[in-house]
Write a protein that holds these residues in place. Structure first.
Motif, PDB file in Angstrom:
ATOM      1  N   PRO A   1       0.811  -1.228   0.000  1.00 47.40           N
ATOM      2  CA  PRO A   1       0.000   0.000   0.000  1.00 47.40           C
ATOM      3  C   PRO A   1       0.840   1.273   0.000  1.00 47.40           C
ATOM      4  O   PRO A   1       0.417   2.296  -0.536  1.00 47.40           O
ATOM      5  CB  PRO A   1      -0.844  -0.110   1.278  1.00 47.40           C
ATOM      6  N   VAL A   2       2.041   1.209   0.585  1.00 48.76           N
ATOM      7  CA  VAL A   2       2.951   2.353   0.527  1.00 48.76           C
ATOM      8  C   VAL A   2       3.295   2.677  -0.923  1.00 48.76           C
ATOM      9  O   VAL A   2       3.319   3.849  -1.332  1.00 48.76           O
ATOM     10  CB  VAL A   2       4.228   2.073   1.350  1.00 48.76           C
ATOM     11  N   ALA A   3       3.520   1.658  -1.731  1.00 54.80           N
ATOM     12  CA  ALA A   3       3.842   1.879  -3.142  1.00 54.80           C
ATOM     13  C   ALA A   3       2.670   2.525  -3.880  1.00 54.80           C
ATOM     14  O   ALA A   3       2.867   3.396  -4.747  1.00 54.80           O
ATOM     15  CB  ALA A   3       4.210   0.553  -3.809  1.00 54.80           C
ATOM     16  N   ARG A   4       1.461   2.131  -3.535  1.00 58.33           N
ATOM     17  CA  ARG A   4       0.282   2.740  -4.179  1.00 58.33           C
ATOM     18  C   ARG A   4       0.212   4.237  -3.867  1.00 58.33           C
ATOM     19  O   ARG A   4      -0.023   5.069  -4.750  1.00 58.33           O
ATOM     20  CB  ARG A   4      -1.003   2.068  -3.707  1.00 58.33           C
ATOM     21  N   LEU A   5       0.427   4.568  -2.596  1.00 56.54           N
ATOM     22  CA  LEU A   5       0.398   5.979  -2.208  1.00 56.54           C
ATOM     23  C   LEU A   5       1.529   6.762  -2.867  1.00 56.54           C
ATOM     24  O   LEU A   5       1.333   7.887  -3.333  1.00 56.54           O
ATOM     25  CB  LEU A   5       0.503   6.104  -0.687  1.00 56.54           C
ATOM     26  N   ALA A   6       2.700   6.163  -2.899  1.00 55.04           N
ATOM     27  CA  ALA A   6       3.857   6.844  -3.487  1.00 55.04           C
ATOM     28  C   ALA A   6       3.635   7.120  -4.970  1.00 55.04           C
ATOM     29  O   ALA A   6       4.082   8.156  -5.485  1.00 55.04           O
ATOM     30  CB  ALA A   6       5.115   6.004  -3.289  1.00 55.04           C
ATOM     31  N   ALA A   7       2.945   6.224  -5.661  1.00 52.26           N
ATOM     32  CA  ALA A   7       2.675   6.435  -7.082  1.00 52.26           C
ATOM     33  C   ALA A   7       1.815   7.678  -7.307  1.00 52.26           C
ATOM     34  O   ALA A   7       1.923   8.342  -8.340  1.00 52.26           O
ATOM     35  CB  ALA A   7       1.985   5.207  -7.669  1.00 52.26           C
ATOM     36  N   ARG A   8       1.006   8.010  -6.324  1.00 56.70           N
ATOM     37  CA  ARG A   8       0.135   9.177  -6.444  1.00 56.70           C
ATOM     38  C   ARG A   8       0.814  10.457  -5.949  1.00 56.70           C
ATOM     39  O   ARG A   8       0.513  11.546  -6.427  1.00 56.70           O
ATOM     40  CB  ARG A   8      -1.145   8.955  -5.633  1.00 56.70           C
TER      41      ARG A   8
ATOM     42  N   SER B   1       8.026   9.222   0.101  1.00 57.63           N
ATOM     43  CA  SER B   1       7.282   9.807  -1.012  1.00 57.63           C
ATOM     44  C   SER B   1       5.776   9.798  -0.793  1.00 57.63           C
ATOM     45  O   SER B   1       5.034  10.450  -1.532  1.00 57.63           O
ATOM     46  CB  SER B   1       7.611   9.062  -2.315  1.00 57.63           C
ATOM     47  N   THR B   2       5.308   9.065   0.222  1.00 55.11           N
ATOM     48  CA  THR B   2       3.875   9.083   0.548  1.00 55.11           C
ATOM     49  C   THR B   2       3.476  10.354   1.279  1.00 55.11           C
ATOM     50  O   THR B   2       2.290  10.608   1.480  1.00 55.11           O
ATOM     51  CB  THR B   2       3.499   7.886   1.437  1.00 55.11           C
ATOM     52  N   ASP B   3       4.474  11.142   1.713  1.00 53.95           N
ATOM     53  CA  ASP B   3       4.236  12.339   2.523  1.00 53.95           C
ATOM     54  C   ASP B   3       3.556  11.981   3.843  1.00 53.95           C
ATOM     55  O   ASP B   3       2.760  12.734   4.383  1.00 53.95           O
ATOM     56  CB  ASP B   3       3.396  13.364   1.746  1.00 53.95           C
ATOM     57  N   ASN B   4       3.898  10.780   4.351  1.00 49.71           N
ATOM     58  CA  ASN B   4       3.348  10.310   5.621  1.00 49.71           C
ATOM     59  C   ASN B   4       4.507   9.846   6.493  1.00 49.71           C
ATOM     60  O   ASN B   4       5.039   8.749   6.292  1.00 49.71           O
ATOM     61  CB  ASN B   4       2.365   9.163   5.378  1.00 49.71           C
ATOM     62  N   PRO B   5       4.940  10.658   7.448  1.00 51.83           N
ATOM     63  CA  PRO B   5       6.117  10.316   8.248  1.00 51.83           C
ATOM     64  C   PRO B   5       5.941   9.063   9.089  1.00 51.83           C
ATOM     65  O   PRO B   5       6.922   8.389   9.411  1.00 51.83           O
ATOM     66  CB  PRO B   5       6.326  11.549   9.130  1.00 51.83           C
TER      67      PRO B   5
END
Length: 232
Positions: free
Chosen positions: A91-98, A141-145
């Protein structure tokens, strides 16, 4: 991977981290600060501060009022570690793609270049440290620390087994997945990014199983076990 310009505590931390990952400090070894000070040439205060950080990142166990020691890796740890990677990093990869910025995508490409440099120089430790940075940069890259911190801590637990696999099985083609993931993130394709990360984690687990066949430093799971804890 230079120590130039770092404080004594930072230097001690990086030296001890490398020693743990490469097996110079073996698992379950008591980490007496006097012994470490003599062995690596740092004062006791930098050693103690470094040990606190290594405990936070789960390289070592630091029981209250007792001598810290290097954490071991057991059968259950290995399968559950990869289970956790699937649950977290896909799911981190999904968020990072956006959410990944052009600068972050460029940084991922730069890290891939550095991995290639370490592989070309036959430096497995450098390669796995940059590998760790690659996965951490995706999380950033998800902008979620909170996700970035979780991925960092989880993959700190992977470094020793990555090093063992690279040292024993070789590093050929181990960077291809990273480049494919970076390209999918650049395309802003969540489905492709998630699928490539899943495949990458599965390949890493398969390398660990192959390593067990050659040198069972960690007792292998039963044949029915899989990274996600379900029958194949």
């Amino acid at each position: 991977m230079t120590l130039t310009g770092r404080t004594k505590t930072e230097q001690a931390y990086h030296v001890l981290r490398r020693a743990i990952v490469t097996g110079d400090l073996v698992e379950d070894l008591p980490l007496d600060d006097a012994m470490l000070s003599t062995r690596y040439g740092f004062g006791r205060t930098p050693i103690r501060e470094a040990l606190k950080k290594l405990a936070d990142e789960q390289f070592i166990n630091y029981p209250p009022h007792r001598t810290p020691y290097v954490r071991g890796i057991r059968v259950r740890d290995l399968s559950r570690l990869y289970e956790a990677r699937h649950l977290l990093e896909e799911p981190v990869a999904r968020l990072a793609a956006r959410r990944a910025t052009p600068a972050q995508l460029d940084e991922l490409e730069r890290i891939c270049d550095r991995i290639d440099d370490e592989i070309a120089a036959s430096q497995p430790y450098g390669a796995i440290e940059y590998d760790h940075q690659f996965h951490l940069e995706i999380a950033k890259s998800t902008d979620n620390p909170f996700l970035a911190e979780a991925v960092n801590r989880l993959n700190c637990g992977s470094l020793r087994i990555w090093y063992l696999a690279h040292s024993t099985l070789g590093m050929e083609n181990t960077n291809e997945d990273h480049r494919a993931i970076q390209a999918a993130l650049k395309e802003k394709d969540p489905d492709k990014s998630e699928a490539l990360v899943r495949q990458h984690i599965d390949k890493s687990y398969a390398r660990q199983m192959a390593l067990q066949q050659l040198d069972p430093v960690i007792p292998a799971p039963s044949p029915a076990s899989s990274p996600q804890g379900e029958p194949p």
